[in-house]
Design an enzyme around this catalytic site. Sequence first.
Site, PDB file in Angstrom:
ATOM      1  N   GLU A 158       1.215  -1.337   0.249  1.00 34.22           N
ATOM      2  CA  GLU A 158      -0.374   0.233   0.405  1.00 34.22           C
ATOM      3  C   GLU A 158       0.610   0.833  -0.062  1.00 34.22           C
ATOM      4  O   GLU A 158       2.033   1.146   0.047  1.00 34.22           O
ATOM      5  CB  GLU A 158      -0.915   0.310   1.307  1.00 34.22           C
ATOM      6  N   ASP A 214     -13.243  -4.352  12.300  1.00 32.04           N
ATOM      7  CA  ASP A 214     -14.000  -5.875  11.098  1.00 32.04           C
ATOM      8  C   ASP A 214     -14.173  -5.392  10.444  1.00 32.04           C
ATOM      9  O   ASP A 214     -14.600  -6.097   9.730  1.00 32.04           O
ATOM     10  CB  ASP A 214     -15.355  -5.852  12.491  1.00 32.04           C
ATOM     11  N   ASN A 269     -10.386   5.297   3.011  1.00 28.02           N
ATOM     12  CA  ASN A 269      -9.302   5.455   1.403  1.00 28.02           C
ATOM     13  C   ASN A 269      -9.578   6.228   0.333  1.00 28.02           C
ATOM     14  O   ASN A 269     -10.341   7.723   0.480  1.00 28.02           O
ATOM     15  CB  ASN A 269      -9.763   4.312   1.057  1.00 28.02           C
ATOM     16  N   ASP A 275     -10.500   1.240  -3.518  1.00 25.85           N
ATOM     17  CA  ASP A 275      -8.977   1.869  -2.791  1.00 25.85           C
ATOM     18  C   ASP A 275      -8.320   2.547  -2.928  1.00 25.85           C
ATOM     19  O   ASP A 275      -8.704   4.005  -3.131  1.00 25.85           O
ATOM     20  CB  ASP A 275      -8.116   0.566  -2.680  1.00 25.85           C
ATOM     21  N   ARG A 330      -7.303   0.773  13.062  1.00 29.38           N
ATOM     22  CA  ARG A 330      -5.921   1.834  12.909  1.00 29.38           C
ATOM     23  C   ARG A 330      -6.417   2.417  11.571  1.00 29.38           C
ATOM     24  O   ARG A 330      -7.055   1.639  11.013  1.00 29.38           O
ATOM     25  CB  ARG A 330      -4.959   0.200  12.274  1.00 29.38           C
ATOM     26  N   ASN A 367      -4.847   3.836   8.074  1.00 30.32           N
ATOM     27  CA  ASN A 367      -5.228   3.422   6.740  1.00 30.32           C
ATOM     28  C   ASN A 367      -4.303   4.602   5.814  1.00 30.32           C
ATOM     29  O   ASN A 367      -3.437   4.726   5.933  1.00 30.32           O
ATOM     30  CB  ASN A 367      -6.523   3.059   6.138  1.00 30.32           C
TER      31      ASN A 367
END
Length: 302
Positions: free
Chosen positions: A18, A130, A157, A209, A110, A112
């Site tokens: 990423e 989750d 994202n 993404d 967390r 991203n």
Amino acid sequence: MQENAMTVAVALDMSLGESPVWSVARQTLYWVDINNGHVYAWRPQDGGAPTRIALGEKVGCVAIADSGLVAAATSGILRLAAEGEPERLADNPECKNEWRKEGEKGRGNRFNDGRCDAAGRLWVGTIASDEASPTAALYCLDRGELTRRLTGIGISNGLAFSPDRRWLYHTDSLTRRILRYPFDVDTGALGEGHIWVDLEALGLPGVPDGAAVDSEGCYWSALYDGGRIVRFSPEGELMAEYEVPCPHPTMVAFGGPDLSTLYITTATQHLDAEGEARWPMAGSLLQMKAGVEGLAEPSFGA
């Protein structure tokens, strides 16, 4: 390299590659493997293997700083220098203190996807533990203060900015929609967002993404589980699709001496042994001549 032909730039076996970001000053590409907590650095002109450091925790993204890098890891935002221990710039407000313990999955969200705006602020979102609940958020780190800017997100994202600095792009991947927000670069203020691209309406597979914007103001998005990169005009019209030789591209970045090479990170995390055999390029860093130049990435705190 033939235009629009996708090849392997660096052969790797990343679980969740990423956040590729190109430093014009250093002529270096940086990226991460989130799940393994690795930060990579690679100079294509040197022709060698990338260097790698292990943070000891998951790391969602990196951004260029005047000296070193800034990394948004599970526990918080860190400044990484060439030598010495990382400097903690901010704690992750959505992560519990037990993040270092074994078997503590699901005890917090967390960090991203993220990147810097032209004023040097770091914008970074979180992902629900989750990957389904709307408990994540988008934050902005400005002059040492971390503030929550958007809430009710599942997977933050697709963060990018238009070349004229008037728009901030963002997606909650779970919605399969990309939103565009009026943006004031002087103050960091966001206006009301509106749906700019709807993958469902366009019949596109996968989820949006990571992304990047080129010098013409077009938005390039990696469609995770869609096996392709798509390019949208500033008006949100689908202009091009580029098939990727694996199902899980994660993010794109423009780099190279003229900023016209598109680098693509990929993942193996949702592939079984049969899938990895079928898609041998999965987990590697890929590249493609884009036929258009990208934009230089701003530095944190600039």
